[in-house]
Design an enzyme around this catalytic site. Structure first.
Site, mmCIF file in Angstrom:
data_model
loop_
_atom_site.group_PDB
_atom_site.id
_atom_site.type_symbol
_atom_site.label_atom_id
_atom_site.label_comp_id
_atom_site.label_asym_id
_atom_site.label_seq_id
_atom_site.Cartn_x
_atom_site.Cartn_y
_atom_site.Cartn_z
ATOM 1 N N SER A 1 -6.747 -6.814 -41.837
ATOM 2 C CA SER A 1 -6.361 -8.223 -42.018
ATOM 3 C C SER A 1 -5.197 -8.438 -42.979
ATOM 4 C CB SER A 1 -7.543 -9.031 -42.539
ATOM 5 O OG SER A 1 -8.447 -9.286 -41.501
ATOM 6 N N VAL B 1 -10.603 -5.125 -43.781
ATOM 7 C CA VAL B 1 -11.858 -4.375 -43.637
ATOM 8 C C VAL B 1 -11.678 -2.850 -43.697
ATOM 9 C CG1 VAL B 1 -13.253 -6.149 -42.468
ATOM 10 C CG2 VAL B 1 -11.856 -4.567 -41.116
ATOM 11 N N TYR C 1 -11.336 -15.315 -47.436
ATOM 12 C CA TYR C 1 -12.328 -16.028 -46.604
ATOM 13 C C TYR C 1 -13.303 -16.818 -47.480
ATOM 14 C CZ TYR C 1 -10.201 -12.309 -43.990
ATOM 15 O OH TYR C 1 -9.282 -11.442 -43.468
ATOM 16 N N TYR D 1 -2.269 -8.120 -31.431
ATOM 17 C CA TYR D 1 -3.070 -8.348 -32.643
ATOM 18 C C TYR D 1 -3.804 -7.074 -33.084
ATOM 19 C CZ TYR D 1 -6.913 -10.068 -35.562
ATOM 20 O OH TYR D 1 -7.831 -10.236 -36.576
HETATM 21 O O1 DON Z 1 -9.991 -8.840 -36.216
HETATM 22 C C1 DON Z 1 -10.703 -8.136 -36.910
HETATM 23 O O2 DON Z 1 -11.914 -8.311 -37.005
HETATM 24 C C2 DON Z 1 -10.042 -6.996 -37.693
HETATM 25 N N1 DON Z 1 -8.971 -6.445 -36.932
HETATM 26 C C3 DON Z 1 -9.524 -7.486 -39.023
HETATM 27 C C4 DON Z 1 -10.597 -8.116 -39.899
HETATM 28 C C5 DON Z 1 -10.384 -7.981 -41.353
HETATM 29 O O3 DON Z 1 -9.731 -7.073 -41.834
HETATM 30 C C6 DON Z 1 -11.113 -8.948 -42.221
HETATM 31 N N2 DON Z 1 -10.817 -8.750 -43.619
HETATM 32 N N3 DON Z 1 -11.429 -8.526 -44.591
#
Ligand code: DON
Length: 304
Positions: free
Chosen positions: A64, A258, A240, A189
């Site tokens: 993210s 993440v 978030y 994405y």
């Molecule tokens: O879309 C997703 O769920 C992941 N590619 C990215 C989510 C993410 O990194 C949330 N952050 N803490």
């Protein structure tokens, strides 16, 4: 003068043997391969100094954190029009929450939750001739590092299991807030999120947000007003439903992923990156947040 190296060494020593390290993300199967003991920090000052400790040179999936880089590119194409399609309010909800989108007629709360980032990806797919290649070149350019790449296994892994993001993109499409095909936007994405960097490369990539829009190579990519807005969004939405806690504990604009990375910055002063793959229940690096709290407390540097 603060001895930054000493501060980083102390923090690393304090936390490297901590037993409580959080849980590695498993919903993207490829991320399970990470080791829970990895821990690195890299600090880049605007005056041109660097300090680092631990696993700062191991590559990890920025996930993210890439949403900020995507937003910074999208802003150069559409500027104020973006805000007709995405809002700038904290969501107070997890990064992958969908129900707010339905309540708010297909306008995501902000560009850093997944739904908002998918709209930004749609904007990039519309404007870039070869979206994946051009975006990668942009990231390489602002970081001054041609070796940065996508991890194709991570992108494929998320493509196979990203049902929540398919639901998000379809919901956006049903509200006419996605101009391109769902599959094309999500392919972009998933690659964007699968960018792989070490702490140094990520810190260099974010240098422009601490330097009024000028990257390490002194090219002006964004206006200082655009940078002000991106930093404000990082502060209010970057973590978030833990954005308040991060501002409270750390006091800097920042963004988590993440993969366990966190980047945070003090405008006109420094960029700092931590990486420790174990996450807390809100999906943010457990040790990374503790390290950054210690850093701003020990150095007495924060936006407040
Ligand atoms: O879309 C997703 O769920 C992941 N590619 C990215 C989510 C993410 O990194 C949330 N952050 N803490």
């Amino acid at each position: 003068m603060i001895d930054f190296q000493n501060v980083l060494d102390e923090i690393h020593n304090d936390l490297k043997l901590e037993k409580e390290r959080g849980l590695i993300a498993t919903y993207i199967p490829e991320l399970k391969k990470q080791s829970n003991t990895s821990f690195g920090i890299y600090l880049n000052t605007i005056s041109g100094e660097n300090f680092y400790v631990g696993d700062w040179n191991l590559k990890f999936s920025i996930q993210s954190i890439s949403k900020v880089l995507a937003l910074s590119k999208a802003i150069t194409f559409e500027n104020k029009n973006i805000w007709k399609r995405v809002d700038v309010e904290p969501s107070g909800n997890p990064f992958n929450q969908l129900s707010l989108l339905e309540l708010e007629n297909g306008i995501p709360r902000n560009p850093l939750i997944n739904t908002g980032a998918i709209v930004i990806a749609d904007i990039l797919v519309t404007h870039l001739k070869n979206p994946k290649e051009d975006f990668l070149n942009y990231v390489r350019h602002i970081s001054g590092d041609q070796s940065i790449n996508y991890n194709l296994e991570v992108a494929a892994s998320e493509q196979k299991t990203g049902f929540n993001n398919y639901a998000a993109a379809n919901l956006l499409k049903s509200y006419n807030n996605l101009n391109n095909d769902v599959d094309i936007v999500l392919d972009f994405y998933f690659h964007q999120c699968a960018l792989e960097m070490n702490c140094k490369q990520l810190s260099n990539a974010f240098y422009l947000f601490a330097n009024k829009g000028k990257c390490l190579n002194n090219n002006q990519h964004l206006t200082s007003s655009q940078v002000k807005r991106i930093n404000a969004i990082m502060l209010t939405c970057g973590f978030y439903d833990e954005a308040g806690e991060f501002a409270f504990e750390v006091g800097l604009p920042g963004k988590s992923g993440v993969g366990g990375g966190i980047v945070a910055l003090l405008p006109n002063d420094f960029v700092i990156v931590t990486w420790s793959p174990g996450l807390n229940p809100k999906g943010n690096s457990l040790i990374g947040m503790q390290a950054l709290e210690k850093f701003t407390t020990k150095t007495n540097r924060s936006i407040f």
